[in-house]
Write an enzyme that holds these catalytic residues in place. Structure first.
Site, PDB file in Angstrom:
ATOM      1  N   TYR A 110     -18.625 -14.539   6.014  1.00 62.14           N
ATOM      2  CA  TYR A 110     -19.542 -15.490   5.453  1.00 62.14           C
ATOM      3  C   TYR A 110     -19.816 -16.912   6.317  1.00 62.14           C
ATOM      4  O   TYR A 110     -20.758 -17.317   6.208  1.00 62.14           O
ATOM      5  CB  TYR A 110     -18.924 -16.115   4.101  1.00 62.14           C
ATOM      6  CG  TYR A 110     -18.953 -15.132   3.124  1.00 62.14           C
ATOM      7  CD1 TYR A 110     -20.056 -14.738   2.482  1.00 62.14           C
ATOM      8  CD2 TYR A 110     -17.411 -14.445   2.484  1.00 62.14           C
ATOM      9  CE1 TYR A 110     -20.086 -13.800   1.388  1.00 62.14           C
ATOM     10  CE2 TYR A 110     -17.763 -13.583   1.505  1.00 62.14           C
ATOM     11  CZ  TYR A 110     -18.869 -13.069   0.957  1.00 62.14           C
ATOM     12  OH  TYR A 110     -19.063 -12.116   0.036  1.00 62.14           O
ATOM     13  N   GLU A 206       6.046   4.219   0.429  1.00 65.67           N
ATOM     14  CA  GLU A 206       4.573   3.953   0.332  1.00 65.67           C
ATOM     15  C   GLU A 206       4.133   3.388  -1.063  1.00 65.67           C
ATOM     16  O   GLU A 206       3.476   2.288  -1.187  1.00 65.67           O
ATOM     17  CB  GLU A 206       4.147   5.348   0.433  1.00 65.67           C
ATOM     18  CG  GLU A 206       2.638   5.338   0.078  1.00 65.67           C
ATOM     19  CD  GLU A 206       1.992   6.705  -0.048  1.00 65.67           C
ATOM     20  OE1 GLU A 206       0.900   6.889  -0.163  1.00 65.67           O
ATOM     21  OE2 GLU A 206       2.467   7.913   0.603  1.00 65.67           O
ATOM     22  N   ASP A 258       4.457   9.883  -0.100  1.00 62.70           N
ATOM     23  CA  ASP A 258       3.941  10.876  -0.733  1.00 62.70           C
ATOM     24  C   ASP A 258       3.709  12.349   0.016  1.00 62.70           C
ATOM     25  O   ASP A 258       3.869  12.009   1.195  1.00 62.70           O
ATOM     26  CB  ASP A 258       2.450  10.892  -1.701  1.00 62.70           C
ATOM     27  CG  ASP A 258       2.760   9.867  -2.590  1.00 62.70           C
ATOM     28  OD1 ASP A 258       3.719   9.722  -3.326  1.00 62.70           O
ATOM     29  OD2 ASP A 258       1.742   9.240  -2.939  1.00 62.70           O
TER      30      ASP A 258
END
Length: 373
Positions: A110, A206, A258
């Site tokens: 920005y 995780e 996972d």
């Protein structure tokens, strides 16, 4: 004692600011001199591709090779890139370093709205430019007072630290002095000093669900484990503090994710570094980190609940077979097994065996296999 810590950290910060200013001015001077010599301005950067990743025997991590790409004013696109580089360099020197200020990566996007033709079209462009400056100066973005937008991850376990904040140094025990969410890791972990610990291992996890499960089941106390919530793909600060605890305190690290190709890349980013930030691997990667699981072989052995691999999953697994970070026989066997069974599983799938199964059966057995208990 607190005053000594403050003085030491402030001294390091001043040295870092001076170094950052020198490197950034050196880059600006190089481009200026090319104009003076009537040479088309350009800078060279390592090519950030998988083909340009190579193993460093010295540091045991994956780093960029010799292939380079050029940012040159020979083209309109290249000229705009150099223009934006000079605007960003000026901003970092005269706003951040000169006034001890900082910005997030999102804020920089920005801020560029006032840079006329140097305005960024999207945040991804400004993010890449900061990565370019890291490569060109051989410094991390924290030296430029650039902060990530995302929050840091959390950790919980038997370690006491001293963190320098704007209100001075404060001592924190990451079990006794924090709530159930754990200790919030700051974006700049160089402001942390390790005081004492009773940890035997670090388990980097995780998902938030599994992080909470291990805390609720008292795994941190039973195994003197520091639990670190990775929050998916780990932030730089998370990888850096894991590396520091491993190197400085010699605490072994295991990564628990996972069982899918995207999670294996989470492990790889902790252990070996990520492709787009390979220039930071020696600073953030922990090559001694072991992969705890969830393994494809665990899916078969424990008959876990699964989901079918998607086409994207299959493509990612096949890609990993040619990824230098997964070139070991272990990974080739596990990835090929997953392709053969066509299944994936989440960490929470162990809950199907009971809420205590993961901490009383799976993790103890797996840690024994890795020689960590």
């Amino acid at each position: 004692m607190a005053g000594d810590v403050n003085n030491e950290v402030n001294s390091k910060k001043r040295q870092g600011d001076t170094l950052a200013k020198e490197r950034l001015l050196g880059l600006a001077e190089k481009i200026y001199n090319q104009f003076e010599e009537e040479v088309i301005p350009s800078v060279s950067l390592p090519s950030r591709t998988k083909a340009n990743i190579e193993y460093s025997d010295e540091s045991d991590v994956w780093v960029y090779g010799d292939r380079e790409s050029e940012r040159s004013a020979k083209t309109v696109k290249g000229a705009f890139q150099l223009l934006k580089t000079t605007y960003a360099t000026d901003f970092l020197i005269n706003e951040h370093l000169a006034h001890n200020r900082g910005s997030t990566l999102r804020e920089l996007y920005y801020i560029s709205e006032g840079w006329d033709y140097a305005k960024f079209k999207e945040q991804a462009e400004s993010d890449r430019l900061i990565e370019d400056l890291e490569l060109l100066t051989s410094l991390q973005r924290e030296y430029f007072h650039m902060r990530p937008e995302e929050d840091g991850a959390t950790m919980f376990g038997p370690i006491e630290i001293s963190e320098l904040t704007k209100r001075g140094a404060r001592n924190i025990h990451c079990q006794k002095d924090v709530g159930e969410g754990g200790y919030q890791i700051p974006f700049n972990v160089e402001n942390i000093e390790f005081k004492n610990h009773d940890a035997s291992m670090i388990i980097a996890i995780e998902t938030g669900g599994m992080y909470a499960r291990l805390m609720e089941n008292g795994f941190d106390e039973a195994y003197n484990a520091i639990l670190v919530h990775l929050k998916g793909q780990p932030a730089r600060s998370t990888r850096r503090i894991i590396k520091r605890m491993n190197e400085e305190l010699e605490i072994p690290v295991a990564v628990f994710t996972d069982g899918d190709p995207w999670s294996y890349r989470i492990y790889a980013s902790v252990a070996y570094g990520a492709i787009k930030s390979a220039h930071l691997s020696e600073f953030m990667a922990t090559p001694a980190a072991r992969f705890l699981g969830l393994q494809p072989s665990d899916i078969v052995e424990y008959e876990l609940s699964t989901d079918k691999l998607t086409e994207q999953d299959i493509s990612a697994l096949r890609s990993e077979l040619s990824d230098p970070r997964f070139e070991s026989e272990y990974w080739k066997e596990q990835i090929q097994l997953q392709l053969d069974i066509g299944k994936k599983a989440e960490q929470q799938a162990f809950a199907g065996k009971g809420l205590d199964f993961v901490t009383e059966v799976y993790l103890p057995n797996r840690l024994k296999e890795l020689g960590m208990v």
